[in-house]
Each structure stands twice: as structure tokens, then as C-alpha cells.
Design an enzyme around this catalytic site. Structure first.
Site, PDB file in Angstrom:
ATOM      1  N   HIS A   1       0.200  11.808  24.793  1.00  0.00           N
ATOM      2  CA  HIS A   1       1.183  10.732  24.802  1.00  0.00           C
ATOM      3  C   HIS A   1       2.544  11.177  24.283  1.00  0.00           C
ATOM      4  O   HIS A   1       3.491  10.399  24.325  1.00  0.00           O
ATOM      5  CB  HIS A   1       0.691   9.506  24.020  1.00  0.00           C
ATOM      6  CG  HIS A   1      -0.345   8.712  24.749  1.00  0.00           C
ATOM      7  ND1 HIS A   1      -0.798   7.480  24.309  1.00  0.00           N
ATOM      8  CD2 HIS A   1      -1.036   8.957  25.894  1.00  0.00           C
ATOM      9  CE1 HIS A   1      -1.707   7.014  25.138  1.00  0.00           C
ATOM     10  NE2 HIS A   1      -1.870   7.903  26.117  1.00  0.00           N
TER      11      HIS A   1
ATOM     12  N   ASN B   1      -8.888   6.228  23.534  1.00  0.00           N
ATOM     13  CA  ASN B   1      -7.817   6.415  22.548  1.00  0.00           C
ATOM     14  C   ASN B   1      -8.263   5.938  21.172  1.00  0.00           C
ATOM     15  O   ASN B   1      -9.138   5.077  21.079  1.00  0.00           O
ATOM     16  CB  ASN B   1      -6.572   5.631  22.986  1.00  0.00           C
ATOM     17  CG  ASN B   1      -5.843   6.307  24.128  1.00  0.00           C
ATOM     18  OD1 ASN B   1      -5.782   7.522  24.203  1.00  0.00           O
ATOM     19  ND2 ASN B   1      -5.309   5.509  25.038  1.00  0.00           N
TER      20      ASN B   1
ATOM     21  N   CYS C   1      -6.105  12.325  29.906  1.00  0.00           N
ATOM     22  CA  CYS C   1      -5.190  11.199  30.016  1.00  0.00           C
ATOM     23  C   CYS C   1      -4.626  11.216  31.427  1.00  0.00           C
ATOM     24  O   CYS C   1      -4.748  12.217  32.132  1.00  0.00           O
ATOM     25  CB  CYS C   1      -4.072  11.338  28.983  1.00  0.00           C
ATOM     26  SG  CYS C   1      -2.948   9.939  28.879  1.00  0.00           S
ATOM     27  N   HIS C   2      -4.017  10.121  31.871  1.00  0.00           N
ATOM     28  CA  HIS C   2      -3.426  10.130  33.206  1.00  0.00           C
ATOM     29  C   HIS C   2      -1.903  10.130  33.178  1.00  0.00           C
ATOM     30  O   HIS C   2      -1.271   9.847  34.191  1.00  0.00           O
ATOM     31  CB  HIS C   2      -3.959   8.969  34.049  1.00  0.00           C
ATOM     32  CG  HIS C   2      -3.985   7.660  33.356  1.00  0.00           C
ATOM     33  ND1 HIS C   2      -5.045   6.799  33.445  1.00  0.00           N
ATOM     34  CD2 HIS C   2      -3.101   7.049  32.540  1.00  0.00           C
ATOM     35  CE1 HIS C   2      -4.811   5.717  32.732  1.00  0.00           C
ATOM     36  NE2 HIS C   2      -3.633   5.854  32.186  1.00  0.00           N
TER      37      HIS C   2
END
Length: 440
Positions: free
Chosen positions: A204, A151, A172-173
């Protein structure tokens, strides 16, 4: 046999999960794994822990460590896949600085790794390192896929995709657990079986645009009802995102503590009651860093009592992407890609967006989404503005662009005057010192 190079191998959970997943894969189990880091102690610990995991899978992988910039090309040479999980400047001093100086100006943060002044500074110290990585990749493993986990995802991935020739996907998870967490959170776990979802937006702040059960019935009406009731009933750990459902109509991918600082709505010094009522954990990332470092050290110490470690394949995308690229068996992910061709029509073409992607042995293929609901695109744009100007600052080395990025950040601009924003930026650049380039 594949070669997998992991940049920032001392990065605890990502190294363990991603490389443990590769060892658990029948396709990748016998890979050559190159661990690269600039911290000798962390690298030694990672090699030991990953070696113990490898032993638990029969010791099929071949693991080798490479320390320092002078060995970086050796680590990368011939790699099929490069996984990036570096943290430039680490917890101490740089992450601490990202929190301490803004706090002196009255600007509070929760995570500070994706947006806000913390995300901007993290990007500006990381992009020069990624530029060096890209130069090496283009020289010694030009066909490798670069899987970025670091990030701020949108800024770093967007830079790699726009300004280098490296095949890059941002991972991303939060996408793969978004619907699951929501349905469990509102007490509808029985709807998980066969649930269908569509998620798109930016990292996000990807939006759960559709969620249906296995029969095709829309689950949102019941979700909205329950989420509103839960927020009215008292504190819980996902209040910001449930408020998104109420006020914006949709849930989003990343946690409430993250999203609390991506907008001007919740962290307000003039309204401290908002922070309390929405259960927002200020300075949360500092605590997480300390706990992760301690947990990694404890796991390393445990190797004095045992020489193997168990690992269950995680929900990280990386190993599944590698499997699909090697075998051609398709796999669907939520990936961060350039918005070329207008995958999301009402976001800029140079933005890095998060959309469904299909993976096979021909590559990674982003899927067209269309237009986001206007309020969601507008929310995304407040973040995209910061992404694009921060990349511009990194490319031009003009301090003025850092000021612009901070001025247009929704949380920063809601709390501070323009003069204070400029002063804060100057203070942070000075404190970061050699961790950042010299800006004009």
C-alpha cells in the site's frame, strides 16, 4: 489435479475473483476447491455463487464446503494452495468498533485496515487465528503455498514469514494497476502500450520508482506536470497521491483514500480545510462494507432466476501464481516477502517489503531492488515501525507494545496526546473483548 483451499470463503469479492480465475484457467479448471468459513450463511451463499460460476465454465471444478473450526483440517488436508481472505470480527462488531472509539477521541480514519489504530487492532485479532491456521497447514498440507490477501498485509504476512514454517506470499491488487491508473488519470493512456515500470517499497506504499514508454523514454516529467495541474484545477479522487508526486517526487501503489491515513499530513482536526481540499472520504470503509455485503446478497438472490454466472479472469495474481508453480512457465508479480538479504537495502531485514518476484515451479523468487530514494525509505519506515511493534505485541501479548505501536503510528501521534493514545487503546481492547487475546 490441484486442491485449492479458500479460508474465509464468505469474503465476497476475493472468493469470487480468485476462485473464478482458477476456474477460468486451463491449468486449474478441474481443481478440487475447498471452501472454509465459520459463518454458515455466508458459506452457503459463496458455494452457490461459485457453483454457478463453475457451471458457466463447464462444471469442471469439484467444490465442497467446510463449516467451523472442527472441519478446518479437513478443508486443508492435502491442499496445494491455501488462499487466505478472512476478516476476524467482520464488519459488525469489530470494524465498527475500529472507527467508533477512535472517533470519540477525535481521531478520524478512512479505511482503517492497514495502518493506524484500526490496522493495529485488526492485526491483533487476526494473528491468533493465523497461528491456528499455520499449525494445521504444517500438519496436514506442509508443502502448500499460503497466499495471503487479508489486511493488514505487511503485518500478517510478516508474522507468517517470521514465526511459522508455512510458505507464505502476501498479495495485493494495487501493484498491477498502479501505472495504468496513473497514466489514465493524467490523460496519457496512449503510453500504456509497452510501458515499463519498477515498483518497490511496502504494501500500500510501494513506490513507482520508474515508468518509461516502450522506447525507454522517462514518462515522469510529463506526469509530474499534469498531476500538479490537475490538483491545482480542482477536486478529483486521487489528490493525495498526486500530491506525493509533487512533494516526494514519486507516485505510490494504493489509493489516495488509503494513503491519506498513512502519514501525518492530510487528516488534521486542527486544519479541517485539508480534508476538504484533498477530497478525503472519512469513514469510507464502513460504506464499502455495507455495499459489498449488499452486493453479495443481491448476486445470491439472482440465482433464483439463473443457474450460471459469467466470470472474466481478473487481474488478481493468485491464479497466475498457481499456474506458474504447477507448469514452470515463469510469471512476474509484485509480492510481499521478508526483506532477507536486503532486497531493499535501506529498510530493515525483518520488514515485510513489496518487491518484484519471479514465479516458476521452483518457487517464488524475490528480486533485489537496492536503495530507495531516502525520502521514500523514510516514509516507509514510519509504517514499518508500526508493523514490527504490532507483531511484537501479538507474539509477547504485552499491552505495552500495543501502546508503542499506536504512539508511533504517524496519523495517530499527529492527532492525539500520549495519554489519550493509551486510553484509546485500553478502550478498544475492552470493547473488542473476546475477539482479541488477553494482553498483560
Amino acid at each position: 489435479m490441484q486442491k485449492i483451499t479458500f479460508m474465509g470463503a464468505g469474503s465476497t469479492i476475493f472468493a469470487r475473483n480468485v476462485l473464478g480465475d482458477c476456474m477460468a484457467s486451463p491449468i486449474l479448471a478441474d481443481s478440487e476447491i475447498a471452501l472454509y468459513d465459520i459463518d454458515g450463511k455466508r458459506l452457503k451463499e459463496s458455494e452457490a455463487i461459485l457453483g454457478a460460476i463453475n457451471k458457466g465454465f463447464g462444471g469442471k471444478a469439484k467444490i465442497k464446503s467446510y463449516l467451523g473450526a472442527e472441519n478446518r483440517k479437513k478443508a486443508l488436508r492435502g491442499a496445494s494452495f491455501v488462499v487466505n481472505a478472512i476478516q476476524v470480527g467482520g464488519y459488525d462488531p469489530c470494524t465498527i468498533t475500529d472507527f467508533e472509539i477512535p472517533q470519540k477521541y477525535g481521531l478520524r480514519q478512512t479505511i482503517a485496515d492497514t495502518l493506524g489504530i484500526g490496522g493495529i487492532m485488526r492485526a491483533l485479532r487476526t494473528i491468533p487465528v493465523l497461528k491456528d491456521f499455520a499449525n494445521d497447514v504444517e500438519e496436514v498440507c506442509p508443502d502448500a503455498w499460503f497466499l495471503n490477501y487479508t489486511n493488514p498485509m505487511s503485518i500478517l504476512t510478516g508474522y507468517m514469514q517470521r514465526y511459522t514454517g508455512v510458505k507464505t506470499i502476501g498479495l495485493c491488487h494495487s501493484v498491477q494497476v498502479c501505472a495504468k491508473e496513473l497514466l489514465k488519470g493524467v490523460g496519457m493512456p496512449e503510453k500504456l502500450d509497452g510501458a515499463r515500470e519498477l515498483i518497490a517499497g511496502i504494501n500500500h506504499m510501494g513506490w513507482l520508482l520508474e515508468i518509461k514508454d516502450k522506447h525507454g523514454s522517462d514518462l515522469y516529467p510529463e506526469i509530474k506536470k499534469r498531476a500538479a495541474e490537475m490538483n491545482a484545477a480542482g477536486k478529483h479522487n486521487d489528490m493525495v497521491r498526486y500530491d506525493y508526486i509533487d512533494k516526494l517526487g514519486y507516485y505510490c501503489t494504493e489509493s489516495s483514500e488509503h494513503n491519506a491515513e498513512y502519514n501525518p499530513f492530510y487528516i488534521k482536526s486542527r486544519y479541517p480545510g485539508l480534508i476538504e481540499s484533498f477530497n478525503i472520504p472519512l469513514d469510507e470503509y464502513l460504506r464499502r462494507c455495507v455495499n459489498q455485503i449488499a452486493g453479495w446478497a443481491d448476486e445470491y438472490k439472482s440465482l433464483t432466476e439463473k443457474d450460471t454466472l459469467e466470470h472474466n479472469r481478473s487481474n488478481e495474481y493468485a491464479s497466475h501464481i498457481m499456474d506458474a508453480l504447477v507448469t514452470g512457465v515463469p510469471y512476474k508479480i509484485g509480492g510481499n516477502v521478508l526483506n532477507q538479504g536486503g532486497l531493499i537495502e535501506n529498510l530493515p531485514r525483518e520488514a515485510c517489503v513489496e518487491v518484484p518476484c519471479m514465479v516458476d515451479n521452483q518457487g517464488i523468487h524475490p528480486c533485489y531492488v537496492g536503495r530507495l530514494p531516502v525520502q521514500l525509505a523514510a516514509m516507509n519506515m514510519t509504517n514499518v515501525n508500526v508493523h514490527l511493534i504490532t507483531i511484537e505485541a501479538a507474539v509477547t501479548l504485552k499491552r505495552e507494545n500495543i501502546y508503542y505501536a499506536a504512539m508511533l503510528d504517524p496519523h495517530t501521534s499527529a492527532e492525539l496526546s500520549l495519554d489519550d493514545i493509551r486510553s484509546m487503546v485500553d478502550d478498544m481492547i475492552e470493547r473488542h473483548g473476546n475477539w482479541m487475546p488477553k494482553y498483560q
